[in-house]
Write a protein that holds these residues in place. Structure first.
Motif, mmCIF file in Angstrom:
data_model
loop_
_atom_site.group_PDB
_atom_site.id
_atom_site.type_symbol
_atom_site.label_atom_id
_atom_site.label_comp_id
_atom_site.label_asym_id
_atom_site.label_seq_id
_atom_site.Cartn_x
_atom_site.Cartn_y
_atom_site.Cartn_z
ATOM 1 N N LEU A 326 32.964 -58.343 7.618
ATOM 2 C CA LEU A 326 33.839 -59.160 8.033
ATOM 3 C C LEU A 326 35.011 -58.136 9.034
ATOM 4 N N VAL A 327 35.628 -56.871 8.434
ATOM 5 C CA VAL A 327 36.289 -56.043 8.987
ATOM 6 C C VAL A 327 35.924 -54.743 9.540
ATOM 7 N N LYS A 328 36.971 -54.569 10.556
ATOM 8 C CA LYS A 328 36.180 -53.016 11.201
ATOM 9 C C LYS A 328 36.534 -52.135 10.267
ATOM 10 N N VAL A 329 35.280 -50.930 10.613
ATOM 11 C CA VAL A 329 35.190 -50.147 9.985
ATOM 12 C C VAL A 329 36.510 -48.634 9.348
ATOM 13 N N SER A 330 37.546 -49.021 10.486
ATOM 14 C CA SER A 330 38.848 -48.634 10.637
ATOM 15 C C SER A 330 39.932 -49.827 9.774
ATOM 16 N N VAL A 332 39.440 -51.532 6.970
ATOM 17 C CA VAL A 332 38.713 -51.087 6.070
ATOM 18 C C VAL A 332 39.656 -49.702 5.081
ATOM 19 N N GLY A 333 38.773 -48.340 5.798
ATOM 20 C CA GLY A 333 39.632 -46.967 5.601
ATOM 21 C C GLY A 333 41.340 -48.125 5.475
ATOM 22 N N ARG A 334 42.029 -48.192 5.964
ATOM 23 C CA ARG A 334 43.847 -48.352 6.018
ATOM 24 C C ARG A 334 43.792 -49.383 5.129
ATOM 25 N N ASP A 335 43.002 -50.173 4.251
ATOM 26 C CA ASP A 335 43.257 -51.133 3.390
ATOM 27 C C ASP A 335 42.952 -51.075 2.384
ATOM 28 N N VAL A 336 42.257 -49.906 1.760
ATOM 29 C CA VAL A 336 41.629 -48.691 0.237
ATOM 30 C C VAL A 336 42.860 -47.663 0.198
ATOM 31 N N SER A 340 43.831 -42.176 7.687
ATOM 32 C CA SER A 340 43.208 -41.710 9.369
ATOM 33 C C SER A 340 41.698 -41.943 9.062
ATOM 34 N N ASP A 341 41.477 -42.343 10.017
ATOM 35 C CA ASP A 341 39.832 -42.915 10.242
ATOM 36 C C ASP A 341 39.382 -41.408 9.137
ATOM 37 N N ALA A 342 39.420 -40.463 10.649
ATOM 38 C CA ALA A 342 38.763 -39.108 9.481
ATOM 39 C C ALA A 342 39.282 -38.897 8.625
ATOM 40 N N ALA A 343 40.290 -39.014 7.593
ATOM 41 C CA ALA A 343 39.774 -38.517 6.557
ATOM 42 C C ALA A 343 38.832 -39.565 5.523
#
Length: 365
Positions: A326-330, A332-336, A340-343
């Motif tokens: 339900l959430v974009k990959v980018s 999701v990364g911020r949520d957890v 940065s997307d790369a990290a």
């Protein structure tokens, strides 16, 4: 409890059980820190939600002496009984008689009426009336049985054995859960859990769950299967809690770590706020011990450094969000907790073995 083949008496028993008040916890029960991680966060429930525990197959066995049942690795029949699960846990409730169980090539262990047996790691195992008994069935025979049971081609009550006078009766259940990318609970459980049901206080929770399960077993009422499977999930959670209560003081592992005041609080803090940019210094202040003491104690009990545990838990949370889709990959990364997307991608691939996008697409397929 009534008899297996008397649905009316079982339904009355279930109604009576539901009307009873919930038992009060004993005065000397396990400390709250063992379950909540020494804070208000219920870490065990948090993990159970993240690994998506769900019920699968459920049936009854009447085994007359002599008898023997050999079960192949659960991953060989998981596709037949619960195709959406990454991992299958097997359990058995012994309601009458006794027998022997062995995991793989390990020595057999005796079980008796009232025992609950849990095989958490998908191992091959055998249950027999005597250690030397063998059924002569092949692994393919077992797979055929599970396929037939899962598709409703076999009766709910399965009969086994040679028709002798000694009868062993037990409930077979199977649970699905996620094992990847990080399931700290599975890693903390032994290959075989044997939980004896000794005479407890009136209204004991596990006894009541089992009685409700047995009451639902012969019922053909609408929704009976759903009720039985939900009850199996509840029984597994209660068995894990009982196992936690019996851990010796010298035990190590994730569950043992929850009992430790400093380690338990550190784990709870991670679960309360996984996106926070935690440092070992902050954890030491919050837990009231020095950095070196916290790091050493965490490593000894949990098996990895604190920040590594946090990274694994973040990836598990991200995997759950990606599976839901339900959430974009980018996002999701911020949520957890990744800036940065790369990290996020590097961390996720190092632990899960694939990129976040590949995980999401693979789980959808």
């Amino acid at each position: 409890m009534g008899t297996l083949h008397d649905p009316a008496s079982q339904s009355l028993a279930a109604a009576s059980i539901l009307r009873q008040p919930l038992p009060r916890p004993p005065e000397e029960s396990i400390p709250d820190a063992a379950v909540t991680g020494a804070s208000g966060k219920d870490v065990l429930s948090d993990v159970l939600r993240a690994i998506k525990l769900t019920g699968a197959l459920f049936f009854w066995v009447d085994a007359s002496s002599p008898w023997s049942v050999e079960v192949p690795r659960a991953d060989s029949f998981a596709e037949a009984i619960l195709p959406s699960a990454q991992h299958v846990i097997s359990y058995h409730i012994i309601t009458k008689g006794s027998g022997w169980i062995s995991i793989g090539e390990s020595p057999p262990m005796k079980f008796v009426e009232g025992d609950i047996l849990v095989i958490p790691h998908e191992d091959t195992y055998a249950m027999r009336s005597a250690p030397e008994e063998r059924s002569g069935l092949t692994p393919e025979d077992s797979l055929d049985f599970f396929r037939a049971m899962a598709t409703g081609h076999l009766p709910f009550v399965v009969t086994e054995g040679g028709g002798g006078p000694a009868l062993t009766r037990y409930v077979c259940g199977f649970l699905g859960c996620d094992a990847r990318p990080f399931n700290p609970l599975l890693g903390a459980l032994p290959r075989l859990m044997r939980i004896p049901r000794v005479g407890g206080a009136p209204g004991d929770l596990l006894d009541r769950l089992i009685e409700l399960t047995l009451a639902e077993a012969p019922a053909q009422r609408p929704g009976a299967e759903c009720v039985r499977l939900r009850l199996s999930e509840l029984m597994f959670v209660e068995v894990v809690r009982r196992y936690l209560e019996t851990l010796p003081p010298e035990q190590t592992g994730w569950l043992a770590g929850l009992r430790d005041p400093a380690v338990g609080r550190a784990v709870a803090l991670f679960h309360e706020n996984p996106a926070r940019d935690w440092t070992i210094e902050e954890l030491a202040r919050e837990t009231g011990v020095s950095r070196s003491v916290l790091a050493a104690r965490f490593m000894r009990l949990v098996g990895c450094p604190p920040i590594q545990y946090l990274t694994r838990w973040r990836v598990q949370l991200a995997a759950r969000l990606l599976t839901d889709g339900l959430v974009k990959v980018s996002a999701v990364g911020r949520d957890v907790g990744y800036k940065s997307d790369a990290a996020f991608s590097r961390s996720f691939k190092r632990i899960a073995g694939v990129s976040p996008a590949e995980w999401r697409d693979g789980r959808r397929e």
